[in-house]
Scaffold this motif. Structure first.
Motif, PDB file in Angstrom:
ATOM      1  N   ALA A   1       5.863   9.412  -0.301  1.00 54.27           N
ATOM      2  CA  ALA A   1       4.489   9.713  -0.707  1.00 54.27           C
ATOM      3  C   ALA A   1       4.123  11.149  -0.341  1.00 54.27           C
ATOM      4  O   ALA A   1       3.537  11.891  -1.144  1.00 54.27           O
ATOM      5  CB  ALA A   1       3.521   8.733  -0.051  1.00 54.27           C
TER       6      ALA A   1
ATOM      7  N   SER B   1      -1.849   8.621   5.174  1.00 56.55           N
ATOM      8  CA  SER B   1      -0.712   7.734   5.450  1.00 56.55           C
ATOM      9  C   SER B   1      -1.108   6.613   6.398  1.00 56.55           C
ATOM     10  O   SER B   1      -0.653   5.465   6.262  1.00 56.55           O
ATOM     11  CB  SER B   1       0.442   8.549   6.053  1.00 56.55           C
ATOM     12  OG  SER B   1       0.868   9.554   5.165  1.00 56.55           O
TER      13      SER B   1
ATOM     14  N   SER C   1      -5.298  -0.597  -6.846  1.00 60.81           N
ATOM     15  CA  SER C   1      -6.086  -0.646  -5.603  1.00 60.81           C
ATOM     16  C   SER C   1      -5.717  -1.927  -4.858  1.00 60.81           C
ATOM     17  O   SER C   1      -6.401  -2.957  -4.966  1.00 60.81           O
ATOM     18  CB  SER C   1      -7.582  -0.596  -5.914  1.00 60.81           C
ATOM     19  OG  SER C   1      -7.932   0.630  -6.504  1.00 60.81           O
TER      20      SER C   1
ATOM     21  N   MET D   1      -6.326   9.932  -0.106  1.00 59.54           N
ATOM     22  CA  MET D   1      -6.598   8.797   0.781  1.00 59.54           C
ATOM     23  C   MET D   1      -7.153   9.241   2.123  1.00 59.54           C
ATOM     24  O   MET D   1      -7.810   8.469   2.808  1.00 59.54           O
ATOM     25  CB  MET D   1      -5.314   7.996   0.995  1.00 59.54           C
ATOM     26  CG  MET D   1      -4.921   7.113  -0.181  1.00 59.54           C
ATOM     27  SD  MET D   1      -6.120   5.808  -0.503  1.00 59.54           S
ATOM     28  CE  MET D   1      -6.030   4.896   1.032  1.00 59.54           C
TER      29      MET D   1
ATOM     30  N   VAL E   1      -3.577   3.992   4.490  1.00 56.31           N
ATOM     31  CA  VAL E   1      -2.983   3.104   3.496  1.00 56.31           C
ATOM     32  C   VAL E   1      -2.289   1.917   4.155  1.00 56.31           C
ATOM     33  O   VAL E   1      -2.168   0.844   3.542  1.00 56.31           O
ATOM     34  CB  VAL E   1      -2.000   3.893   2.600  1.00 56.31           C
ATOM     35  CG1 VAL E   1      -0.645   4.081   3.292  1.00 56.31           C
ATOM     36  CG2 VAL E   1      -1.818   3.211   1.252  1.00 56.31           C
TER      37      VAL E   1
ATOM     38  N   SER F   1      -2.084  12.288  -3.863  1.00 56.24           N
ATOM     39  CA  SER F   1      -2.531  10.918  -3.602  1.00 56.24           C
ATOM     40  C   SER F   1      -2.733  10.693  -2.107  1.00 56.24           C
ATOM     41  O   SER F   1      -3.694  10.041  -1.689  1.00 56.24           O
ATOM     42  CB  SER F   1      -1.504   9.917  -4.147  1.00 56.24           C
ATOM     43  OG  SER F   1      -1.424  10.000  -5.550  1.00 56.24           O
ATOM     44  N   VAL F   2      -1.817  11.229  -1.304  1.00 54.91           N
ATOM     45  CA  VAL F   2      -1.933  11.065   0.148  1.00 54.91           C
ATOM     46  C   VAL F   2      -3.176  11.791   0.663  1.00 54.91           C
ATOM     47  O   VAL F   2      -3.954  11.244   1.455  1.00 54.91           O
ATOM     48  CB  VAL F   2      -0.671  11.591   0.857  1.00 54.91           C
ATOM     49  CG1 VAL F   2      -0.788  11.367   2.366  1.00 54.91           C
ATOM     50  CG2 VAL F   2       0.576  10.908   0.329  1.00 54.91           C
TER      51      VAL F   2
ATOM     52  N   TYR G   1      -4.078   1.058  -0.757  1.00 50.98           N
ATOM     53  CA  TYR G   1      -4.286   2.228  -1.612  1.00 50.98           C
ATOM     54  C   TYR G   1      -5.501   2.006  -2.494  1.00 50.98           C
ATOM     55  O   TYR G   1      -5.716   0.910  -3.008  1.00 50.98           O
ATOM     56  CB  TYR G   1      -3.050   2.475  -2.482  1.00 50.98           C
ATOM     57  CG  TYR G   1      -3.159   3.737  -3.312  1.00 50.98           C
ATOM     58  CD1 TYR G   1      -2.963   4.986  -2.731  1.00 50.98           C
ATOM     59  CD2 TYR G   1      -3.475   3.676  -4.663  1.00 50.98           C
ATOM     60  CE1 TYR G   1      -3.069   6.146  -3.490  1.00 50.98           C
ATOM     61  CE2 TYR G   1      -3.577   4.824  -5.434  1.00 50.98           C
ATOM     62  CZ  TYR G   1      -3.381   6.059  -4.830  1.00 50.98           C
ATOM     63  OH  TYR G   1      -3.499   7.202  -5.579  1.00 50.98           O
ATOM     64  N   LYS G   2      -6.306   3.032  -2.655  1.00 46.77           N
ATOM     65  CA  LYS G   2      -7.504   2.975  -3.501  1.00 46.77           C
ATOM     66  C   LYS G   2      -7.327   3.968  -4.637  1.00 46.77           C
ATOM     67  O   LYS G   2      -7.351   5.179  -4.429  1.00 46.77           O
ATOM     68  CB  LYS G   2      -8.761   3.301  -2.686  1.00 46.77           C
ATOM     69  CG  LYS G   2      -9.005   2.385  -1.489  1.00 46.77           C
ATOM     70  CD  LYS G   2      -9.269   0.956  -1.936  1.00 46.77           C
ATOM     71  CE  LYS G   2      -9.627   0.062  -0.740  1.00 46.77           C
ATOM     72  NZ  LYS G   2      -8.504  -0.154   0.186  1.00 46.77           N
ATOM     73  N   SER G   3      -7.128   3.420  -5.836  1.00 47.53           N
ATOM     74  CA  SER G   3      -6.944   4.271  -7.017  1.00 47.53           C
ATOM     75  C   SER G   3      -8.295   4.735  -7.544  1.00 47.53           C
ATOM     76  O   SER G   3      -9.259   3.962  -7.570  1.00 47.53           O
ATOM     77  CB  SER G   3      -6.206   3.488  -8.104  1.00 47.53           C
ATOM     78  OG  SER G   3      -6.059   4.255  -9.273  1.00 47.53           O
TER      79      SER G   3
ATOM     80  N   GLY H   1       0.813  -1.214   0.000  1.00 51.13           N
ATOM     81  CA  GLY H   1       0.000   0.000   0.000  1.00 51.13           C
ATOM     82  C   GLY H   1       0.845   1.262   0.000  1.00 51.13           C
ATOM     83  O   GLY H   1       0.592   2.206  -0.769  1.00 51.13           O
TER      84      GLY H   1
ATOM     85  N   MET I   1       1.262   4.144  -3.099  1.00 51.76           N
ATOM     86  CA  MET I   1       0.959   5.552  -2.873  1.00 51.76           C
ATOM     87  C   MET I   1       2.185   6.436  -3.068  1.00 51.76           C
ATOM     88  O   MET I   1       2.078   7.586  -3.516  1.00 51.76           O
ATOM     89  CB  MET I   1       0.399   5.751  -1.459  1.00 51.76           C
ATOM     90  CG  MET I   1      -0.171   7.145  -1.213  1.00 51.76           C
ATOM     91  SD  MET I   1      -1.096   7.262   0.349  1.00 51.76           S
ATOM     92  CE  MET I   1       0.234   7.128   1.536  1.00 51.76           C
TER      93      MET I   1
END
Length: 498
Positions: free
Chosen positions: A290, A317, A339, A301, A320, A297-298, A325-327, A104, A108
């Motif tokens: 990240a 942080s 993901s 999330m 994740v 991206s962080v 991580y969820k794209s 994860g 990220m």
């Protein structure tokens, strides 16, 4: 990879009132397990490891416990055996959870996307599989850990294969084949050291002796991977690949410098730092990268209207690590690819390990495991049949005990005197052990190695098994050497222990 507990090297202590199980007693759980696992695969297919296999192991463990009680073991004794078995698996469980967080964090941070991006550009589909196998072999040889290789560059190759529309099963087979070749030929590997110790031979004598079976097996595997690559070339269109690369660049800052967390983990492994601190160093460095290089991206999330950007970064942080991580690019292929990860993604894998260790602990505590393999020596009348029996024992204990370390130690202890009695040098035994117990462990869905590989690479064990060419060929190679008496060292030619 987990380390062998000292308790595995102790003789099974039974109750004063207990008796040795009969051959029928020992065969019943083995037959029940094979029947239930076969039914599990028949009913549930690739999803059999999502609960059905666990129940098969638990039900068979119950059968073994009943047989143990019939033979004089108390439930308290069996329960203590279960506790000991689970304790032995704790390090493997901690590694699994940590790898989930690592995946994860590295997605990220852009580390995994960068690995995928460069692998797609550098590796032509026609030689992708042999290249993946060879690269994994070299890295595993340097650091001595198949698990570390699979959990780092292995997931990068899986991602690249997804983008290139190549077979994930073949890619996983290439990764595992390379990782296990490098692992077993490395003096840094725990199983390599354990096998030489179990057979009472010098480490480097053991490694040199293995070259005769592993080298031709690995060359054949590379040829087969090349053939698979030619026969099953990428069906991905150039436009699709370009769109994927642009999508990766659109969501992440891509750069060679983002591979630094990977390098740090490999250097720590090479320097023989403990596995868990090495993985967590990679996790924390990934989170730092990240925040620095992938702030959007962080924040995504940890998105929340009630939090400022700094707190959203902390939340992202944190999230994740346990949820992965969820794209959310809008491109379903990219989102499915990225993901992943988080400790929660390993829960089903840990469930399988616990059930497997409960089963193996009961089998060992009640003496059923020892009874299953104890009569095999009588079947070995020649050098070839003795080596074949050793190989079958390593594979069989992998199937029954769910732990490669047990599968390494038991044949070593069982056959050491028999090899000596027949004038065979101990490196013949250590090679047969590694060529069976170590090599076949990732091919068993309920073995800790098989569970780890399937959970980490995201490919079911029975799906990648036909493509683990090195792992399938090596036991056959060492058996062939035994029956032809090729490169079988007599005891008088053995090098003394240092």
């Amino acid at each position: 990879m987990s380390e062998l507990s000292d308790s595995r090297e102790e003789t099974i202590i039974s109750s004063d009132d207990s008796r040795t199980p009969s051959l029928l007693d020992a065969l019943i759980p083995a037959v029940v397990l094979m029947g239930l696992l076969s039914a599990s695969v028949y009913f549930y297919g690739d999803s059999s490891s999502s609960g059905a296999n666990q129940m098969a192991l638990v039900l068979t463990a119950a059968v073994a416990a009943i047989i143990g009680i019939k033979n004089g073991f108390s439930w308290d004794e069996i329960e203590e055996g279960i506790k000991s078995g689970i304790v032995i698996a704790l390090k493997a469980i901690m590694i699994l959870f940590s790898v989930g967080s690592l995946i994860g964090a590295w997605i990220m941070s852009g580390t995994v996307p960068s690995m995928i991006y460069y692998a797609v550009q550098l590796l032509d589909p026609s030689w992708f599989y042999p290249a993946a196998c060879l690269i994994c072999a070299i890295v595993a040889l340097c650091i001595g850990s198949s698990w570390t290789v699979a959990g780092t560059i292995g997931i990068g190759f899986i991602g690249a294969a997804t983008v290139l529309d190549l077979s994930l099963a073949a890619t996983a087979g290439a990764v595992i084949s390379g990782a296990y070749f490098g692992d077993k030929m490395s003096p840094l590997s725990d199983t390599t050291n354990l096998a030489s110790a179990a057979a009472n031979t010098d480490l480097f004598t053991h490694i040199r002796h293995m070259l005769w079976t592993t080298t031709p097996s690995f060359i054949i595997a590379l040829i087969l991977f090349t053939w698979v690559g030619i026969q099953h070339s990428s069906s991905g269109e150039l436009n699709t690949l370009n769109n994927t690369l642009h999508a990766l660049q659109g969501q992440f800052d891509i750069g060679v410098y983002l591979l630094l967390p990977l390098v740090v983990v490999f250097v720590m492994a090479y320097k023989q730092f403990p596995v868990l601190p090495s993985i967590w160093a990679g996790i924390m460095l990934g989170l730092v990268f990240a925040v620095i290089f992938q702030p959007n991206s962080v924040i995504g999330m940890g998105a929340s209207e009630d939090l400022g950007s700094a707190l959203q970064m902390i939340k992202g942080s944190w999230t994740v690590l346990f949820d992965g991580y969820k794209s959310s690019t809008g491109d379903s292929n990219i989102d499915d690819l990225l993901s992943r990860g988080g400790m929660s993604s390993m829960l089903n894998t840990v469930w399988l390990i616990i059930c497997a260790m409960i089963f193996s602990a009961i089998m060992e505590k009640t003496g059923i495991l020892a009874r299953l393999v104890g009569g095999l020596i009588n079947l070995a009348s020649s050098t070839g049949s003795l080596i074949f029996t050793t190989v079958c024992t390593g594979i069989g204990v992998n199937l029954v005990s769910s732990d490669q370390y047990i599968a390494v130690v038991i044949p070593g202890r069982m056959y050491q005197l028999e090899f000596e009695k027949r004038g065979l040098a101990p490196q013949n035994l250590s090679r047969a052990i590694e060529d069976s117990a170590t090599i076949t462990s990732p091919l068993v869905p309920w073995n800790t190695c098989g569970v780890f590989m399937a959970g980490t690479l995201g490919v079911a064990t029975f799906a990648y098994l036909p493509f683990c060419f090195f792992n399938l060929i090596t036991p056959l190679m060492t058996t062939l050497y035994g029956f032809t008496n090729f490169k079988i060292t007599p005891l008088e030619d053995a090098q003394p222990q240092a």
